[in-house]
Design a protein around this motif. Sequence first.
Motif, mmCIF file in Angstrom:
data_model
loop_
_atom_site.group_PDB
_atom_site.id
_atom_site.type_symbol
_atom_site.label_atom_id
_atom_site.label_comp_id
_atom_site.label_asym_id
_atom_site.label_seq_id
_atom_site.Cartn_x
_atom_site.Cartn_y
_atom_site.Cartn_z
ATOM 1 N N LYS A 179 12.300 2.531 -2.467
ATOM 2 C CA LYS A 179 11.908 3.350 -1.556
ATOM 3 C C LYS A 179 10.395 3.715 -1.169
ATOM 4 O O LYS A 179 9.986 4.313 -0.132
ATOM 5 C CB LYS A 179 12.752 4.690 -1.821
ATOM 6 N N ALA A 180 9.613 3.685 -2.222
ATOM 7 C CA ALA A 180 8.373 3.885 -2.360
ATOM 8 C C ALA A 180 7.339 3.078 -3.382
ATOM 9 O O ALA A 180 8.270 2.604 -4.114
ATOM 10 C CB ALA A 180 7.963 5.247 -2.243
ATOM 11 N N VAL A 181 6.422 2.882 -3.097
ATOM 12 C CA VAL A 181 5.639 2.438 -4.204
ATOM 13 C C VAL A 181 4.266 3.088 -4.543
ATOM 14 O O VAL A 181 3.821 3.602 -3.660
ATOM 15 C CB VAL A 181 4.999 0.590 -3.752
ATOM 16 N N CYS A 182 4.022 3.182 -5.715
ATOM 17 C CA CYS A 182 2.760 3.890 -6.250
ATOM 18 C C CYS A 182 2.004 3.123 -7.374
ATOM 19 O O CYS A 182 2.802 2.568 -8.377
ATOM 20 C CB CYS A 182 3.204 5.112 -7.084
ATOM 21 N N ILE A 183 0.711 2.608 -7.018
ATOM 22 C CA ILE A 183 0.279 1.788 -7.897
ATOM 23 C C ILE A 183 -1.233 2.521 -8.485
ATOM 24 O O ILE A 183 -1.787 3.001 -7.828
ATOM 25 C CB ILE A 183 0.230 0.408 -7.225
ATOM 26 N N ASP A 184 -1.436 2.016 -9.706
ATOM 27 C CA ASP A 184 -2.750 2.447 -10.197
ATOM 28 C C ASP A 184 -3.849 1.750 -9.453
ATOM 29 O O ASP A 184 -4.938 2.669 -9.219
ATOM 30 C CB ASP A 184 -2.999 1.803 -11.602
ATOM 31 N N ALA A 185 -3.816 0.490 -9.160
ATOM 32 C CA ALA A 185 -4.877 -0.142 -8.391
ATOM 33 C C ALA A 185 -4.818 0.045 -7.149
ATOM 34 O O ALA A 185 -4.110 0.567 -6.539
ATOM 35 C CB ALA A 185 -4.866 -1.545 -8.879
ATOM 36 N N GLY A 186 -5.742 -0.757 -6.427
ATOM 37 C CA GLY A 186 -5.560 -0.938 -4.958
ATOM 38 C C GLY A 186 -6.526 0.135 -4.066
ATOM 39 O O GLY A 186 -7.008 1.149 -4.468
ATOM 40 N N GLY A 187 -6.897 -0.525 -2.976
ATOM 41 C CA GLY A 187 -7.794 0.534 -2.158
ATOM 42 C C GLY A 187 -6.876 0.621 -0.670
ATOM 43 O O GLY A 187 -5.933 -0.209 -0.326
ATOM 44 N N ARG A 188 -7.533 1.166 0.299
ATOM 45 C CA ARG A 188 -6.848 1.460 1.606
ATOM 46 C C ARG A 188 -6.739 0.124 2.036
ATOM 47 O O ARG A 188 -5.505 0.127 3.026
ATOM 48 C CB ARG A 188 -7.826 2.096 2.500
ATOM 49 N N THR A 189 -7.358 -0.927 2.345
ATOM 50 C CA THR A 189 -7.104 -2.168 3.025
ATOM 51 C C THR A 189 -6.810 -3.388 2.090
ATOM 52 O O THR A 189 -6.889 -4.520 2.511
ATOM 53 C CB THR A 189 -8.159 -2.259 4.155
ATOM 54 N N SER A 190 -6.350 -2.939 0.882
ATOM 55 C CA SER A 190 -5.862 -4.134 0.014
ATOM 56 C C SER A 190 -4.776 -4.758 0.873
ATOM 57 O O SER A 190 -4.106 -4.002 1.429
ATOM 58 C CB SER A 190 -5.840 -3.575 -1.316
ATOM 59 N N HIS A 191 -4.392 -5.903 0.473
ATOM 60 C CA HIS A 191 -3.177 -6.739 1.134
ATOM 61 C C HIS A 191 -1.919 -5.990 0.824
ATOM 62 O O HIS A 191 -0.904 -5.979 1.573
ATOM 63 C CB HIS A 191 -3.520 -8.197 1.155
ATOM 64 N N THR A 192 -1.711 -5.761 -0.413
ATOM 65 C CA THR A 192 -0.586 -4.970 -1.027
ATOM 66 C C THR A 192 -0.492 -3.714 0.039
ATOM 67 O O THR A 192 0.718 -3.541 0.146
ATOM 68 C CB THR A 192 -0.797 -4.730 -2.499
ATOM 69 N N ALA A 193 -1.389 -3.141 0.148
ATOM 70 C CA ALA A 193 -1.211 -1.724 0.926
ATOM 71 C C ALA A 193 -0.836 -2.169 2.509
ATOM 72 O O ALA A 193 -0.089 -1.545 3.147
ATOM 73 C CB ALA A 193 -2.626 -0.918 1.072
ATOM 74 N N ILE A 194 -1.379 -3.283 2.836
ATOM 75 C CA ILE A 194 -1.011 -3.735 4.335
ATOM 76 C C ILE A 194 0.398 -4.002 4.348
ATOM 77 O O ILE A 194 0.942 -3.993 5.267
ATOM 78 C CB ILE A 194 -1.811 -4.780 4.790
ATOM 79 N N ILE A 195 0.737 -4.893 3.417
ATOM 80 C CA ILE A 195 2.136 -5.438 3.429
ATOM 81 C C ILE A 195 3.275 -4.175 3.373
ATOM 82 O O ILE A 195 4.276 -4.145 4.159
ATOM 83 C CB ILE A 195 2.531 -6.260 2.138
ATOM 84 N N ALA A 196 2.949 -3.286 2.299
ATOM 85 C CA ALA A 196 3.914 -2.185 2.111
ATOM 86 C C ALA A 196 3.974 -1.373 3.521
ATOM 87 O O ALA A 196 4.936 -1.038 3.933
ATOM 88 C CB ALA A 196 3.168 -1.179 1.126
ATOM 89 N N ASN A 197 2.910 -1.024 4.267
ATOM 90 C CA ASN A 197 2.883 -0.584 5.588
ATOM 91 C C ASN A 197 3.483 -1.556 6.533
ATOM 92 O O ASN A 197 4.352 -0.748 7.380
ATOM 93 C CB ASN A 197 1.364 -0.521 5.860
ATOM 94 N N SER A 198 3.514 -2.609 6.481
ATOM 95 C CA SER A 198 4.135 -3.160 7.639
ATOM 96 C C SER A 198 5.654 -3.332 7.287
ATOM 97 O O SER A 198 6.598 -3.627 8.481
ATOM 98 C CB SER A 198 3.518 -4.824 7.866
ATOM 99 N N MET A 199 5.979 -3.218 6.161
ATOM 100 C CA MET A 199 7.285 -3.233 5.557
ATOM 101 C C MET A 199 7.850 -1.959 5.915
ATOM 102 O O MET A 199 9.111 -1.895 5.795
ATOM 103 C CB MET A 199 7.570 -3.670 4.396
ATOM 104 N N GLY A 200 7.392 -0.934 6.063
ATOM 105 C CA GLY A 200 7.868 0.527 6.415
ATOM 106 C C GLY A 200 7.964 1.215 4.998
ATOM 107 O O GLY A 200 8.934 1.930 4.969
#
Length: 581
Positions: A179-200
């Motif tokens: 339902k949601a993802v919370c991670i220690d690492a990562g920045g605003r435009t990391s690809h993980t962030a972009i993917i989560a965003n596009s998957m809603g």
Amino acid sequence: MEIKKGIGVSTGVVVCQALLLTEDELRIGRRAIAAQEIETERQRLANALAASRADIRALKEQTAHDFGRETGAIFNFHLGLLDDPTLLDTFYQGIEKNRFTAEYAVSQSLREYSKQFLKQTEAYFRDRVKDIYDIERRLVNKLQGRERVTLADLKDPVVLIAHDLTPSRTASLDKSKIKAVCIDAGGRTSHTAIIANSMGIPAVVGLDDITKEVTSGDLLIVNGHSGIVIINPDAGALEANKRYEERQAEFEASLKQLRDLPAKTKDGTEITLLGNIEFPYEVDNALAYGATGIGLYRTEFLYLSSEKEPDEEAHYQAYAEAVEKVGGRPIIIRTLDLGADKYTPWQARDPEDNPFLGCRSIRLCLANLDMFKVQLRALLRVSVLGDVRVMFPMVTTPMELRHAKMVLKDVMEELGEEGIAYNPYLPVGAMIEVPSAALMANSYAKACDFFSIGTNDLIQYTLAVDRGNQKVANLYTGANPAVLALIRNVIRVGNRANISVSCCGELGADIEFTILLVGMGLKTLSITPHSIPEVKKVIRSINMADAQRVARRVMSFEHSQQILNYLRDETRKVIPEAYED
Ligand code: PEP
Ligand code: MG
């Protein structure tokens, strides 16, 4: 109750139990065993092998039952490894001769074994490295008495808590359970962030140590917009969250009404709003949010999400599906942008010291022409199915752009000789996402039909700030005057040369930059689809002359914070409802 603040990268609010994903990486210490321990280690190894064989057989049967015999056959390779006499011999030799523990013997032998596969040029063999790694993990877990938590086994919805997630792992998450993802690492435009965003999937990154604060089963409120995560909230926090969700729902409902209205300023300047996608099925979603086409199709996810290197047919099928769904509207297919934080399994085992500055993206393609041509053939074949355009990522010199275009031309000739139809006038664009290209945009304008500004990379390369590193996330901002000067230059050059310029980086989806970008003369934005209504709302609330005034004012500031404050004030004036908390 505890409150953590990270970077909200995918909006949405979720109240749900946590699942802590423990570190997957195996760390096996080398410990010498005594002679009298040899028999025990041999026996432990034999048990682990037997248990793993049984597990894999069951998995094979289940997979064959669910997805057919051919898919189940994927596990034959795993079973073959566990019965390979040479490999088994090296395991036992490790214990008997080298006095390794069973874990160390297994790990050592399999890592050596995987190196031979990595050296192969044929993709099939390189793909098998992932399977070898999987067997290593399975055997070691058996030996250490651990069972793997597999996300596939989840029964109830959870908020996934992890130290980090690769983009490909994020792409494979089951939205109905995560339902949601919370991670220690990562920045605003990391690809993980972009993917989560596009998957809603609502997501908060850069939380530093959330994996240490949360245990599985804790109740969490995750706000993917503000980046706030509340661990075990009290009744007051739950109540406040409920009110917030109600207001958000109202605001979003009002935005939906904008879907079919044009993105036109009050004085009539039309801005084209396109959607960014990673997978063909996302086209429907983009159109539902009001996108008038696709301005960035990140094709590398075809590589990241498949078990083996995609062949021409796999490319063709994916692109044809996207083109068909987009229904005559424009679609910009970006060629492979692998490397940096996007790795296939075989690359991940052969890392570069400095991957963001390494053989990524167009460099990787130009160094692997066979692979590149497979993609270009498929792309050219779909070019006759709709308004298809091609875009090369991360060009750093005009020569690189020319070289890529030459390869494209070669492929056109090959297709022509084979009598296969393609569009000889296929528009070719360059992503401007490296300072060298932004500064010398003039030289590129002569050689291509359009520009697309990739602010995600442009910011990191201009400011020397890793876009995915939470430790420097506070330095990563598009409001830096140097970044803005580069963006302004690209827009000016493109407009003067009469070629279209869009912005497909995340900056374009940030409503606080909309007035500025429009005021700088940008006419196209390609953004994450669910941001389209809000950005459209800003556009429809401004006058061009005001936007230009804002842009001039911004360029007179010296500090990012001044710029951010000013842009926030100006945005709040035109869309105050976005600021009601
Ligand atoms: C960018 O760099 O802004 C961009 C759109 O490309 P990606 O995020 O895939 O690197
Ligand atoms: Mg980029």
